[in-house]
Design a protein around this motif. Sequence first.
Motif, mmCIF file in Angstrom:
data_model
loop_
_atom_site.group_PDB
_atom_site.id
_atom_site.type_symbol
_atom_site.label_atom_id
_atom_site.label_comp_id
_atom_site.label_asym_id
_atom_site.label_seq_id
_atom_site.Cartn_x
_atom_site.Cartn_y
_atom_site.Cartn_z
ATOM 1 N N VAL A 149 3.888 5.592 7.281
ATOM 2 C CA VAL A 149 2.917 4.870 5.927
ATOM 3 C C VAL A 149 4.551 3.599 5.214
ATOM 4 C CG1 VAL A 149 2.809 7.000 4.826
ATOM 5 C CG2 VAL A 149 1.924 5.614 3.217
ATOM 6 N N THR A 150 4.651 3.334 4.048
ATOM 7 C CA THR A 150 5.706 2.566 3.463
ATOM 8 C C THR A 150 5.137 3.008 2.004
ATOM 9 O OG1 THR A 150 4.594 0.756 3.473
ATOM 10 C CG2 THR A 150 5.705 0.747 5.074
ATOM 11 N N PHE A 151 5.927 3.256 1.013
ATOM 12 C CA PHE A 151 5.575 3.206 -0.185
ATOM 13 C C PHE A 151 6.696 1.936 -0.261
ATOM 14 C CE2 PHE A 151 7.939 4.976 -4.638
ATOM 15 C CZ PHE A 151 7.338 5.100 -4.785
ATOM 16 N N GLY A 152 5.783 1.103 -1.123
ATOM 17 C CA GLY A 152 6.254 -0.278 -0.945
ATOM 18 C C GLY A 152 5.322 -0.956 -0.144
ATOM 19 N N ARG A 153 4.848 -2.100 -0.995
ATOM 20 C CA ARG A 153 3.639 -2.545 0.212
ATOM 21 C C ARG A 153 4.558 -3.472 0.756
ATOM 22 N NH1 ARG A 153 2.528 -5.812 -5.777
ATOM 23 N NH2 ARG A 153 3.310 -3.798 -6.770
ATOM 24 N N PRO A 154 3.963 -4.553 1.790
ATOM 25 C CA PRO A 154 4.375 -5.245 3.012
ATOM 26 C C PRO A 154 4.699 -6.153 1.820
ATOM 27 C CG PRO A 154 2.216 -4.978 3.434
ATOM 28 C CD PRO A 154 2.096 -3.859 2.076
ATOM 29 N N PRO A 164 -0.596 1.133 6.477
ATOM 30 C CA PRO A 164 -0.894 1.798 5.425
ATOM 31 C C PRO A 164 0.243 1.695 4.478
ATOM 32 C CG PRO A 164 -1.101 3.906 6.986
ATOM 33 C CD PRO A 164 -0.316 2.615 8.300
ATOM 34 N N TRP A 165 -0.357 1.496 3.402
ATOM 35 C CA TRP A 165 0.849 1.298 2.455
ATOM 36 C C TRP A 165 0.077 2.202 0.801
ATOM 37 C CZ3 TRP A 165 -0.116 -1.873 -1.760
ATOM 38 C CH2 TRP A 165 -0.497 -2.278 -2.203
ATOM 39 N N VAL A 166 1.747 2.437 -0.380
ATOM 40 C CA VAL A 166 1.412 3.151 -1.220
ATOM 41 C C VAL A 166 2.503 2.232 -1.818
ATOM 42 C CG1 VAL A 166 1.454 5.297 -2.329
ATOM 43 C CG2 VAL A 166 0.370 5.301 -0.329
ATOM 44 N N ASP A 167 1.803 1.559 -2.752
ATOM 45 C CA ASP A 167 2.624 1.005 -4.225
ATOM 46 C C ASP A 167 2.512 1.063 -6.065
ATOM 47 O OD1 ASP A 167 5.319 -0.080 -4.593
ATOM 48 O OD2 ASP A 167 4.799 -2.353 -3.877
ATOM 49 N N VAL A 168 3.636 1.185 -6.662
ATOM 50 C CA VAL A 168 3.374 0.940 -7.966
ATOM 51 C C VAL A 168 3.260 -0.242 -8.599
ATOM 52 C CG1 VAL A 168 4.308 1.536 -10.007
ATOM 53 C CG2 VAL A 168 4.630 3.138 -7.969
ATOM 54 N N ASP A 169 2.659 -0.728 -9.043
ATOM 55 C CA ASP A 169 2.245 -1.784 -9.794
ATOM 56 C C ASP A 169 3.627 -2.501 -10.543
ATOM 57 O OD1 ASP A 169 1.394 -4.353 -10.382
ATOM 58 O OD2 ASP A 169 -0.782 -3.775 -10.724
ATOM 59 N N GLY A 170 3.960 -3.072 -10.298
ATOM 60 C CA GLY A 170 5.726 -3.475 -11.000
ATOM 61 C C GLY A 170 4.919 -4.243 -11.740
ATOM 62 N N ALA A 171 4.227 -5.217 -11.595
ATOM 63 C CA ALA A 171 4.320 -6.201 -12.743
ATOM 64 C C ALA A 171 3.026 -5.559 -13.840
ATOM 65 C CB ALA A 171 3.092 -7.265 -11.622
ATOM 66 N N ALA A 172 2.408 -4.891 -13.482
ATOM 67 C CA ALA A 172 1.658 -4.012 -14.606
ATOM 68 C C ALA A 172 2.337 -3.250 -15.371
ATOM 69 C CB ALA A 172 0.389 -3.390 -13.505
ATOM 70 N N GLY A 173 3.501 -2.960 -14.627
ATOM 71 C CA GLY A 173 4.585 -2.350 -15.857
ATOM 72 C C GLY A 173 5.589 -3.421 -16.905
ATOM 73 N N THR A 174 5.964 -4.348 -16.247
ATOM 74 C CA THR A 174 6.559 -5.302 -16.763
ATOM 75 C C THR A 174 5.326 -6.010 -17.923
ATOM 76 O OG1 THR A 174 6.645 -6.531 -15.190
ATOM 77 C CG2 THR A 174 8.509 -5.753 -15.436
ATOM 78 N N VAL A 311 0.272 10.684 1.870
ATOM 79 C CA VAL A 311 -0.008 11.516 2.666
ATOM 80 C C VAL A 311 -1.266 10.928 3.225
ATOM 81 C CG1 VAL A 311 -0.679 14.889 3.027
ATOM 82 C CG2 VAL A 311 1.971 13.490 2.131
ATOM 83 N N ALA A 312 -2.286 11.528 2.100
ATOM 84 C CA ALA A 312 -3.932 10.894 2.398
ATOM 85 C C ALA A 312 -4.143 10.017 3.820
ATOM 86 C CB ALA A 312 -3.930 11.239 1.379
ATOM 87 N N LEU A 313 -2.806 8.591 3.793
ATOM 88 C CA LEU A 313 -3.130 7.832 3.714
ATOM 89 C C LEU A 313 -2.598 7.731 5.243
ATOM 90 C CD1 LEU A 313 -2.198 4.793 1.875
ATOM 91 C CD2 LEU A 313 -4.201 5.246 2.610
ATOM 92 N N LEU A 314 -2.083 8.777 5.768
ATOM 93 C CA LEU A 314 -1.274 9.251 7.147
ATOM 94 C C LEU A 314 -2.553 10.495 7.497
ATOM 95 C CD1 LEU A 314 2.474 9.486 6.696
ATOM 96 C CD2 LEU A 314 1.657 8.429 8.022
ATOM 97 N N ALA A 315 -2.944 10.709 6.698
ATOM 98 C CA ALA A 315 -3.712 11.729 7.350
ATOM 99 C C ALA A 315 -5.330 11.022 8.345
ATOM 100 C CB ALA A 315 -4.291 12.501 6.124
#
Lengths: 338, 338
Positions: A149-154, A164-174, A311-315
């Motif tokens: 799984v990646t932390f960071g989208r493809p 599978p990936w997990v990321d934080v919406d950076g655009a939403a942050g700025t 972890v959930a995505l890996l499971a």
Amino acid sequence: MADKVTIADVARAAGVSRQTVSNVLNTPEVVREETRQRVLDAVEELGYRVNQAARRMRTGRSGLIAIRVDPEHDGINGSVLDRFLHALTESAVQAGYRLLVYTADGDDREIAAFEDLLGAYEPDAFVLTSTHHKDRRTSWLLEQGLPFVTFGRPWSELPALPHPWVDVDGAAGTDAATSHLIAKGHRRIGFIGWPDGSGVGDDRRQGWLRALDRAGLDATGLSRATTDGIADGEAAARDLLAADPAITALVCASDSLALGALHVAREPSPAWRADAGGFVAVTGFDDTAVAKAIGLTSVHQPLAEAAVNCVALLARLFEGQPPGHALLQPSLVVRQSA
Amino acid sequence: MADKVTIADVARAAGVSRQTVSNVLNTPEVVREETRQRVLDAVEELGYRVNQAARRMRTGRSGLIAIRVDPEHDGINGSVLDRFLHALTESAVQAGYRLLVYTADGDDREIAAFEDLLGAYEPDAFVLTSTHHKDRRTSWLLEQGLPFVTFGRPWSELPALPHPWVDVDGAAGTDAATSHLIAKGHRRIGFIGWPDGSGVGDDRRQGWLRALDRAGLDATGLSRATTDGIADGEAAARDLLAADPAITALVCASDSLALGALHVAREPSPAWRADAGGFVAVTGFDDTAVAKAIGLTSVHQPLAEAAVNCVALLARLFEGQPPGHALLQPSLVVRQSA
DNA sequence: AGGCATGATTTGATCGTTCAAGTGAAGGAA
DNA sequence: TTCCTTCACTTGAACGATCAAATCATGCCT
């Protein structure tokens, strides 16, 4: 102490066979309730714990998840991955896994590390951080059919195989940071980010642009791109403020840049100070220790949540389900700087 | 991909028995040079790697070293351990080990984690960080006869059983900082540290005291003790400067404290500014990212060196040699603040 | 009653490595 | 020659778990 309790000991104590004990632990549904309870009691009493080495030899499952820790620190931003590591360690334990850490410098070296680890320790999965364009690591792992799984989208342009990936919406942050500044009355808001081509950087710039657009504010000439670093941020801020004296706030793509910008923002500079009527507001990104320390308003990433999701995505992947993903929302931590 | 090369495959390719291959890898001295070479060639050609699971099942050696990562971050000082983790990961690989990370909150929970890990993953050794007075972890590990090394010397009053340790000479660090200030002309130098009883804190205070003594300077009333934190540092600094207007410099036991002190030091305060003729100098400890970022002079710990020493001491322990230790010298990184 | 599917548990084999004991050849000493 | 060592290597067993197949009831249908 003499912790040498094997599955055979438990079996003897519970009056069943080895396999039944194994079943209780791995496929409880095939064992009669009463027997199951008896076995569990024996497990408890003897303090039995599966020997991962033996299990792994038979099944190929090691109970380990491998993750990279960066050999060198850029000082400020590197700490985000450290915080993620902490969070992941906890989530992994919940799911019965442990984290194995390794270091590697660059995609190719990291792939070599994969091979090394697979040959010797056989981790069940990898967690990749800092995904980027043309990431060779993901394609390699996909080819090998290895779970990760990646932390960071493809960020890849071509829609390769899904993973599978997990990321934080950076655009939403700025966007949130910019909107906050607009709400506080700022009208000329600059952006200091990284050169085009980095997925993360482009994403963060988009958020700033989006917020300005929505408020009907002009963005031309208000963006600067530079490499990440305190000095770089300072230079970019100086450049921006000199070019446009009306600027009263700066949104930065990282805390390092923001810190540099803050040096400029806080020094009295006649050229713009008069217009601004005070200090230039600055926001950062990542909510690092430095931001906390110096009172920098910054975008906070929900790292614990990200770890749980990984972890959930890996499971789910282990269960044979198709790769899922999660895009998490960051939050703005407002401090003195803006 | 079809990475299923076993020791038997290598044996067949080299025309020897399994055990000979095993000997080549583990006890090369018992194998004839010519045979050894032939086996190594076969290993190379087939890309053979020992299966740690199988080896571990037979020998009990897992090739893993366990180390704790802290679940929560105090933001600034926690990063020291992260940097140490990075360094240790690299040193461990050099010695053929991998790092397994775990979390735990408090001595007792950590001991529970030891038991858990030992039952399931059987790490070959533990690396303990943040040793303190009456450390239950070290006594537990000693009782069990488990190999470990501590990063932090044993602070225990009673000279318990010896165990290997690596530490950085904190007193030397504050001594260097204080001497540096003296050399720059400061004569009234305050110290902000932690309450008596913490080994690390007392050690750092000693260094400051030693340097003052050596220079024939008075230290009475110049020391404050508080919990670690930015606000705490600020309060202590304010208190010290108010109590003694002659103070022109502050030596702090951590970067957090120093950062707080810096807030006071940099604000123009009539009471002492006239005497000091400028800003109050401040030094920190640990050379964290924050220190780099804000130009704080700080004492740098040689973490990479510490990591290498940890691994080396463990290796010696494995060889049956008596526990050794290493006390490393820190260095002062001079920046704008002092 | 006989046959058969189903459920619950057991038995034997196996994963890849290393340990302990064994083999065989070469060289000396008696 | 015979016996004993030493050296270099080989062979069988074992580590502790799980898989696959076997066993043994038990209940249901015809």
